[in-house]
Design a protein around this motif. Structure first.
Motif, PDB file in Angstrom:
ATOM      1  N   UNK A  35       0.828  -1.204   0.000  1.00 52.76           N
ATOM      2  CA  UNK A  35       0.000   0.000   0.000  1.00 52.76           C
ATOM      3  C   UNK A  35       0.868   1.262   0.000  1.00 52.76           C
ATOM      4  N   UNK A  36       1.905   1.239   0.803  1.00 49.84           N
ATOM      5  CA  UNK A  36       2.805   2.393   0.859  1.00 49.84           C
ATOM      6  C   UNK A  36       3.538   2.596  -0.457  1.00 49.84           C
ATOM      7  N   UNK A  37       3.967   1.499  -1.068  1.00 46.83           N
ATOM      8  CA  UNK A  37       4.669   1.618  -2.337  1.00 46.83           C
ATOM      9  C   UNK A  37       3.716   2.128  -3.422  1.00 46.83           C
ATOM     10  N   UNK A  38       2.476   1.679  -3.379  1.00 50.40           N
ATOM     11  CA  UNK A  38       1.498   2.160  -4.353  1.00 50.40           C
ATOM     12  C   UNK A  38       1.266   3.649  -4.171  1.00 50.40           C
ATOM     13  N   UNK A  39       1.252   4.089  -2.920  1.00 51.04           N
ATOM     14  CA  UNK A  39       1.048   5.513  -2.660  1.00 51.04           C
ATOM     15  C   UNK A  39       2.199   6.342  -3.227  1.00 51.04           C
ATOM     16  N   UNK A  40       3.394   5.835  -3.062  1.00 52.40           N
ATOM     17  CA  UNK A  40       4.573   6.569  -3.547  1.00 52.40           C
ATOM     18  C   UNK A  40       4.877   6.271  -5.014  1.00 52.40           C
ATOM     19  N   UNK A  41       4.156   5.327  -5.613  1.00 54.15           N
ATOM     20  CA  UNK A  41       4.344   5.057  -7.037  1.00 54.15           C
ATOM     21  C   UNK A  41       5.611   4.303  -7.348  1.00 54.15           C
ATOM     22  N   UNK A  42       5.964   3.345  -6.509  1.00 53.62           N
ATOM     23  CA  UNK A  42       7.121   2.499  -6.790  1.00 53.62           C
ATOM     24  C   UNK A  42       6.675   1.041  -6.715  1.00 53.62           C
ATOM     25  N   UNK A  43       7.450   0.161  -7.294  1.00 53.17           N
ATOM     26  CA  UNK A  43       7.082  -1.255  -7.243  1.00 53.17           C
ATOM     27  C   UNK A  43       8.330  -2.129  -7.315  1.00 53.17           C
ATOM     28  N   UNK A  44       8.160  -3.370  -6.906  1.00 51.95           N
ATOM     29  CA  UNK A  44       9.249  -4.347  -6.908  1.00 51.95           C
ATOM     30  C   UNK A  44       9.209  -5.103  -8.231  1.00 51.95           C
ATOM     31  N   UNK A  45      10.384  -5.245  -8.863  1.00 47.03           N
ATOM     32  CA  UNK A  45      10.515  -6.048 -10.080  1.00 47.03           C
ATOM     33  C   UNK A  45      11.708  -6.987  -9.917  1.00 47.03           C
ATOM     34  N   UNK A  46      11.846  -7.911 -10.831  1.00 46.89           N
ATOM     35  CA  UNK A  46      13.055  -8.735 -10.825  1.00 46.89           C
ATOM     36  C   UNK A  46      14.250  -7.859 -11.190  1.00 46.89           C
ATOM     37  N   UNK A  47      15.434  -8.349 -10.944  1.00 48.35           N
ATOM     38  CA  UNK A  47      16.639  -7.544 -11.177  1.00 48.35           C
ATOM     39  C   UNK A  47      16.764  -7.123 -12.640  1.00 48.35           C
ATOM     40  N   UNK A  48      16.208  -7.925 -13.526  1.00 46.01           N
ATOM     41  CA  UNK A  48      16.297  -7.566 -14.944  1.00 46.01           C
ATOM     42  C   UNK A  48      15.114  -6.707 -15.397  1.00 46.01           C
ATOM     43  N   UNK A  49      14.218  -6.401 -14.489  1.00 48.65           N
ATOM     44  CA  UNK A  49      13.102  -5.519 -14.830  1.00 48.65           C
ATOM     45  C   UNK A  49      11.811  -6.243 -15.131  1.00 48.65           C
ATOM     46  N   UNK A  50      11.819  -7.551 -15.123  1.00 46.98           N
ATOM     47  CA  UNK A  50      10.592  -8.299 -15.402  1.00 46.98           C
ATOM     48  C   UNK A  50       9.738  -8.408 -14.134  1.00 46.98           C
ATOM     49  N   UNK A  51       8.563  -8.964 -14.320  1.00 45.47           N
ATOM     50  CA  UNK A  51       7.607  -9.044 -13.204  1.00 45.47           C
ATOM     51  C   UNK A  51       8.149  -9.975 -12.119  1.00 45.47           C
ATOM     52  N   UNK A  52       7.976  -9.558 -10.881  1.00 45.20           N
ATOM     53  CA  UNK A  52       8.420 -10.404  -9.776  1.00 45.20           C
ATOM     54  C   UNK A  52       7.370 -11.497  -9.527  1.00 45.20           C
ATOM     55  N   UNK A  53       7.846 -12.719  -9.316  1.00 47.94           N
ATOM     56  CA  UNK A  53       6.904 -13.815  -9.080  1.00 47.94           C
ATOM     57  C   UNK A  53       6.775 -14.075  -7.564  1.00 47.94           C
ATOM     58  N   UNK A  54       5.914 -15.012  -7.215  1.00 46.60           N
ATOM     59  CA  UNK A  54       5.609 -15.251  -5.797  1.00 46.60           C
ATOM     60  C   UNK A  54       6.848 -15.709  -5.034  1.00 46.60           C
ATOM     61  N   UNK A  55       7.623 -16.593  -5.658  1.00 49.07           N
ATOM     62  CA  UNK A  55       8.785 -17.144  -4.962  1.00 49.07           C
ATOM     63  C   UNK A  55       9.765 -16.036  -4.579  1.00 49.07           C
ATOM     64  N   UNK A  56      10.088 -15.162  -5.541  1.00 44.54           N
ATOM     65  CA  UNK A  56      11.028 -14.089  -5.264  1.00 44.54           C
ATOM     66  C   UNK A  56      10.408 -13.049  -4.320  1.00 44.54           C
TER      67      UNK A  56
END
Lengths: 204, 241
Positions: free
Chosen positions: A89-110
């Protein structure tokens, strides 16, 4: 730096590595949110326990069990949020998100690996967070362990349009033409990628 | 033996040598007579017109095989001796053409093989299209065109399929669009509100502080190489050379 220039340049930051202030501010929002939700849940449990047993439950903050449950809840909240949409929620408020190191979508395991490694930042007396400042990709210790990174993902283009619209609506003098620098040549695409990643992740 | 037969055999014995003798004499006498004869004088005394008036030329020409005569004629040699230029100088081509009805000639001409042999590209290379177009009254041409009928025959779907909408949208100057149209007011009214405005302010403020901190960190660390700005998958594609 004037406000219009700031708004103009923000578009070019889509997809870039997020900085320390945005990440700290996001966590500053998430932490009280998790505490608030935790207390609400405890209150609900206490209420039902009183209804069923007739005796209220008094939660002791010093109780180690409560502390462990809170930490577990806190990590679950972050891990689930990252796995579901790449952001809390905090990241959504600030407009940031987690991605994989190469920029792809982060999956559940990571995402959950990142949540499990997150306490290392505190256990190392804050040294685990130092990477956000000095690492070349602004990756903290838990980011390096989980193979993730944090990027700007808010729709700055839409925000810029809103800014321009307010200017046009309220007669504020027009801003100079945008001069996007760095990786800004394809800012729209760079911005769209994380947004699209979040959407798809969220829908899954 | 028949007496007639006897006379005939005697006659043959006499007539054969006599005939040979007469032949020899004629062969000697005729050249002598011809040589002694003044043919020119003789011809001068002949009235050729009177002779020709007695001749039926039509009948004579009918008897001549013209094709065989032409077959024996060396036309090339004849043409070699002909001064065509002098002949053409004496020819009034305009008057000749005035008397020619070209329509039946053209009716008999098969233009397709002629056109097959024409190099249209080479022909067009020699044509000054600009000069031709400059003489065209485009307005008059357009006035004669039924635009609705033309548009009705256009497969708009096929045209749209060939258009890269994303590329077109990328060329739109959104800033100018918002500033010069009522779109700005629409956006402001539809997406406005304190929440989105405050969120934009918080986010832009945070980014500004991020940049500020980042600049100071880099000033302290003095990295030898520039830091990457974004993960590889989020970097914009490089323009093709």
């Amino acid at each position: 730096m004037t406000a219009p220039t700031m708004e103009t340049n923000l578009v070019s930051y889509q997809g870039r590595y997020a900085g320390s202030v945005s990440r700290l501010a996001a966590y500053a929002i998430d932490f009280p949110v998790t505490i608030a939700v935790f207390y609400v849940v405890l209150a609900v449990i206490s209420f039902f326990a009183q209804v069923v047993t007739g005796n209220p439950i008094h939660w002791n903050k010093a109780n180690i069990l409560v502390g462990i449950v809170f930490v577990a809840w806190h990590l679950f909240y972050m891990g689930y949020s990252w796995a579901a949409s790449g952001r809390t929620f905090g990241m959504a408020t600030l407009g940031i998100c987690v991605v994989r190191a190469d920029g792809t979508i982060v999956d559940s395991r990571h995402a959950f690996l990142r949540a499990l490694a997150f306490p290392l930042g505190i256990l190392t007396l804050g040294l685990g967070f130092l990477g956000i400042l000095v690492q070349r990709e602004h990756r903290a210790l838990y980011d390096l362990i989980a193979g993730t990174a944090v990027v700007y993902a808010w729709d700055a283009r839409a925000a810029r349009l809103r800014f321009l619209a307010r200017q046009a609506e309220f007669g504020v003098p027009a801003i100079p033409a945008p001069t996007e620098a760095g990786p800004s040549a394809g800012s729209a695409q760079a911005a769209a990628a994380p947004e699209g990643a979040q959407t798809s992740t969220g829908s899954s | 033996m028949n007496p007639r037969d006897r006379l005939r055999s005697v006659g043959r014995r006499v007539s054969d040598p006599a005939e040979a003798l007469a032949q020899q004499a004629a062969e000697r006498i005729v050249p002598m007579v011809v040589n002694a004869l003044d043919v020119n004088e003789l011809m001068a005394r002949v009235d050729l017109n009177a002779v020709l008036s007695h001749v039926d030329l039509d009948d004579l020409l009918k008897k001549i095989d013209v094709n065989a005569l032409l077959g024996r004629l060396d036309v090339n040699a004849l043409l070699d001796r002909l001064d065509v230029n002098a002949l053409l100088d004496r020819l009034d081509v305009n008057a000749l053409l005035d008397r020619v009805d070209l329509n039946p000639v053209l009716d008999r001409v098969d233009l397709d093989p002629v056109l097959d042999r024409v190099d249209i590209n080479a022909l067009l290379d020699r044509v000054n299209v600009d000069a031709i177009v400059g003489r065209v009254d485009v307005g008059a041409v357009v006035d004669r065109v039924d635009v609705n009928e033309v548009v009705g025959r256009v497969d708009v779907g096929a045209v749209v399929d060939r258009v890269d909408i994303n590329e077109v949208a990328g060329r739109i100057d959104m800033d100018a669009l918002v500033e010069k149209t009522d779109l700005g007011a629409v956006i402001a009214r539809s997406s406005g509100g304190m929440a989105s405005e405050a969120l934009d302010a918080v986010r832009s403020g945070a980014v500004g502080l991020d940049q500020f901190v980042d600049r100071w960190v880099k000033r302290l660390l003095r990295p030898k190489q520039p830091w990457p700005v974004a993960p590889p998958a989020l970097l914009p594609p490089r323009a093709e050379p």
